[in-house]
Design a protein around this motif. Structure first.
Motif, PDB file in Angstrom:
ATOM      1  N   TYR A   1      -8.522  24.564 -21.857  1.00  0.00           N
ATOM      2  CA  TYR A   1      -7.606  24.275 -21.114  1.00  0.00           C
ATOM      3  C   TYR A   1      -7.545  24.903 -19.684  1.00  0.00           C
ATOM      4  N   VAL A   2      -7.528  26.079 -19.577  1.00  0.00           N
ATOM      5  CA  VAL A   2      -7.642  26.598 -18.354  1.00  0.00           C
ATOM      6  C   VAL A   2      -8.666  26.254 -17.543  1.00  0.00           C
ATOM      7  N   ALA A   3      -9.811  26.075 -18.063  1.00  0.00           N
ATOM      8  CA  ALA A   3     -11.212  25.913 -17.308  1.00  0.00           C
ATOM      9  C   ALA A   3     -10.791  24.190 -16.731  1.00  0.00           C
ATOM     10  N   GLU A   4     -10.480  23.352 -17.717  1.00  0.00           N
ATOM     11  CA  GLU A   4     -10.351  22.005 -17.223  1.00  0.00           C
ATOM     12  C   GLU A   4      -9.218  21.591 -16.466  1.00  0.00           C
ATOM     13  N   ASP A   5      -7.978  21.821 -17.319  1.00  0.00           N
ATOM     14  CA  ASP A   5      -6.795  21.405 -16.838  1.00  0.00           C
ATOM     15  C   ASP A   5      -6.146  22.289 -15.655  1.00  0.00           C
ATOM     16  N   VAL A   6      -6.331  23.462 -15.568  1.00  0.00           N
ATOM     17  CA  VAL A   6      -5.885  24.337 -14.721  1.00  0.00           C
ATOM     18  C   VAL A   6      -6.952  24.675 -13.392  1.00  0.00           C
ATOM     19  N   LEU A   7      -8.059  24.782 -13.624  1.00  0.00           N
ATOM     20  CA  LEU A   7      -8.998  24.924 -12.744  1.00  0.00           C
ATOM     21  C   LEU A   7      -9.690  24.027 -12.115  1.00  0.00           C
TER      22      LEU A   7
ATOM     23  N   VAL B   1      -9.785  29.165  -6.977  1.00  0.00           N
ATOM     24  CA  VAL B   1      -9.419  29.817  -8.274  1.00  0.00           C
ATOM     25  C   VAL B   1      -8.196  30.494  -7.952  1.00  0.00           C
ATOM     26  N   GLU B   2      -7.958  31.206  -6.803  1.00  0.00           N
ATOM     27  CA  GLU B   2      -6.759  31.664  -6.485  1.00  0.00           C
ATOM     28  C   GLU B   2      -5.369  30.836  -6.356  1.00  0.00           C
ATOM     29  N   GLU B   3      -5.796  29.794  -5.729  1.00  0.00           N
ATOM     30  CA  GLU B   3      -4.680  28.736  -5.498  1.00  0.00           C
ATOM     31  C   GLU B   3      -4.353  28.063  -6.762  1.00  0.00           C
ATOM     32  N   ARG B   4      -5.105  27.720  -7.610  1.00  0.00           N
ATOM     33  CA  ARG B   4      -4.909  27.098  -8.951  1.00  0.00           C
ATOM     34  C   ARG B   4      -4.293  27.846 -10.073  1.00  0.00           C
ATOM     35  N   LEU B   5      -4.496  29.086  -9.892  1.00  0.00           N
ATOM     36  CA  LEU B   5      -4.003  30.056 -10.882  1.00  0.00           C
ATOM     37  C   LEU B   5      -2.960  30.693 -10.257  1.00  0.00           C
ATOM     38  N   ASN B   6      -2.399  30.424  -8.964  1.00  0.00           N
ATOM     39  CA  ASN B   6      -1.218  30.888  -8.075  1.00  0.00           C
ATOM     40  C   ASN B   6      -1.453  32.560  -8.063  1.00  0.00           C
ATOM     41  N   LEU B   7      -2.633  33.023  -7.773  1.00  0.00           N
ATOM     42  CA  LEU B   7      -2.537  34.593  -7.501  1.00  0.00           C
ATOM     43  C   LEU B   7      -2.184  34.774  -6.203  1.00  0.00           C
ATOM     44  N   LYS B   8      -1.744  35.950  -5.904  1.00  0.00           N
ATOM     45  CA  LYS B   8      -1.492  36.386  -4.708  1.00  0.00           C
ATOM     46  C   LYS B   8      -2.660  37.019  -3.983  1.00  0.00           C
ATOM     47  N   PHE B   9      -3.558  37.668  -5.061  1.00  0.00           N
ATOM     48  CA  PHE B   9      -4.689  38.130  -4.598  1.00  0.00           C
ATOM     49  C   PHE B   9      -5.671  38.080  -5.591  1.00  0.00           C
ATOM     50  N   SER B  10      -7.018  38.360  -5.534  1.00  0.00           N
ATOM     51  CA  SER B  10      -7.939  38.925  -6.580  1.00  0.00           C
ATOM     52  C   SER B  10      -8.693  39.692  -6.367  1.00  0.00           C
ATOM     53  N   ARG B  11      -9.224  40.377  -7.264  1.00  0.00           N
ATOM     54  CA  ARG B  11     -10.422  41.594  -7.172  1.00  0.00           C
ATOM     55  C   ARG B  11     -11.473  40.904  -7.394  1.00  0.00           C
ATOM     56  N   VAL B  12     -12.584  41.174  -6.659  1.00  0.00           N
ATOM     57  CA  VAL B  12     -13.854  40.460  -6.889  1.00  0.00           C
ATOM     58  C   VAL B  12     -14.924  41.486  -6.713  1.00  0.00           C
ATOM     59  N   VAL B  13     -15.900  41.080  -7.414  1.00  0.00           N
ATOM     60  CA  VAL B  13     -17.386  41.772  -7.027  1.00  0.00           C
ATOM     61  C   VAL B  13     -18.424  40.625  -6.823  1.00  0.00           C
ATOM     62  N   GLN B  14     -18.676  40.634  -5.500  1.00  0.00           N
ATOM     63  CA  GLN B  14     -19.544  39.233  -5.117  1.00  0.00           C
ATOM     64  C   GLN B  14     -20.870  40.016  -5.061  1.00  0.00           C
ATOM     65  N   CYS B  15     -21.789  39.050  -5.668  1.00  0.00           N
ATOM     66  CA  CYS B  15     -23.184  39.555  -5.875  1.00  0.00           C
ATOM     67  C   CYS B  15     -24.011  38.553  -5.122  1.00  0.00           C
ATOM     68  N   HIS B  16     -23.528  37.105  -4.970  1.00  0.00           N
ATOM     69  CA  HIS B  16     -24.000  36.219  -4.371  1.00  0.00           C
ATOM     70  C   HIS B  16     -23.291  35.227  -3.436  1.00  0.00           C
ATOM     71  N   ASP B  17     -23.737  34.533  -2.667  1.00  0.00           N
ATOM     72  CA  ASP B  17     -23.146  33.765  -1.645  1.00  0.00           C
ATOM     73  C   ASP B  17     -22.603  32.445  -2.157  1.00  0.00           C
ATOM     74  N   THR B  18     -23.245  32.018  -3.388  1.00  0.00           N
ATOM     75  CA  THR B  18     -23.127  30.928  -4.086  1.00  0.00           C
ATOM     76  C   THR B  18     -22.751  31.199  -5.534  1.00  0.00           C
ATOM     77  N   VAL B  19     -21.767  30.368  -6.001  1.00  0.00           N
ATOM     78  CA  VAL B  19     -21.531  30.377  -7.614  1.00  0.00           C
ATOM     79  C   VAL B  19     -22.188  29.118  -7.828  1.00  0.00           C
TER      80      VAL B  19
END
Length: 167
Positions: free
Chosen positions: A51-57, A84-102
């Motif tokens: 549900y979170v994958a399809e309907d929320v994200l 992802v931040e907008e769709r989950l209504n996150l004020k911020f997110s903590r990330v580990v970025q290893c690549h420029d593209t997902v």
């Protein structure tokens, strides 16, 4: 009857002496003859992650392996993170970025970092990511976006209500 997502008793009770949060609530439930159904693990696996994958994200699920939901994304990391931040209504997110593209993303709602070694994606979305989880992901060249435990699971109630109305 009370239906919850998180269980009242998460770790085994050694004794019931009503001095803990769980045992105090358990006492009230027993005294008032109230049943409790907690649908945490089984509901995550059968409904919530999808549900979170399809309907929320707005992701198109490619595959599901147990608790892990996969989708092909092929988006710029920063744009994907902001979406992802907008769709989950996150004020911020903590990330580990290893690549420029997902390219491929894996999702486990709640706290799924304990399953890090089972993830077959270049980006992993889950909540409650701790320092050592982030370091392990970085070593594996896996990007992480911490989507929050509550923020990814609070969809339980509307989803369950919709299922109850449907059936």
């Amino acid at each position: 009857l009370i239906i919850t997502h998180h269980p009242l008793i998460f770790s085994a009770l050694k004794r019931v002496n009503y001095d803990s949060y769980s045992s105090k609530l358990l006492r009230i439930l027993v005294k008032k003859d109230i049943s409790l159904i907690s649908m945490h693990t089984n509901f995550d696996k059968s409904h919530l992650n999808k549900y979170v994958a399809e309907d929320v994200l707005g992701l198109k699920i490619d595959e599901t392996e147990g608790y892990i939901t996969y989708a092909d994304v092929n988006k710029d990391f920063e744009m994907f993170q902001k979406d992802v931040e907008e769709r989950l209504n996150l004020k911020f997110s903590r990330v580990v970025q290893c690549h420029d593209t997902v390219r491929r993303v894996a999702l486990i709602t709640g706290a799924g970092a304990s399953m890090l070694n089972e993830i077959k994606a270049d980006c992993f979305l889950t909540g409650d990511i701790k320092y050592h989880d982030a370091m392990e992901a970085s070593l594996r060249k896996m990007s992480l976006i911490d989507i929050g435990h509550y923020e990814s699971e609070h969809h339980f109630s509307p989803l369950l209500l919709g299922l109850c109305e449907k059936y």
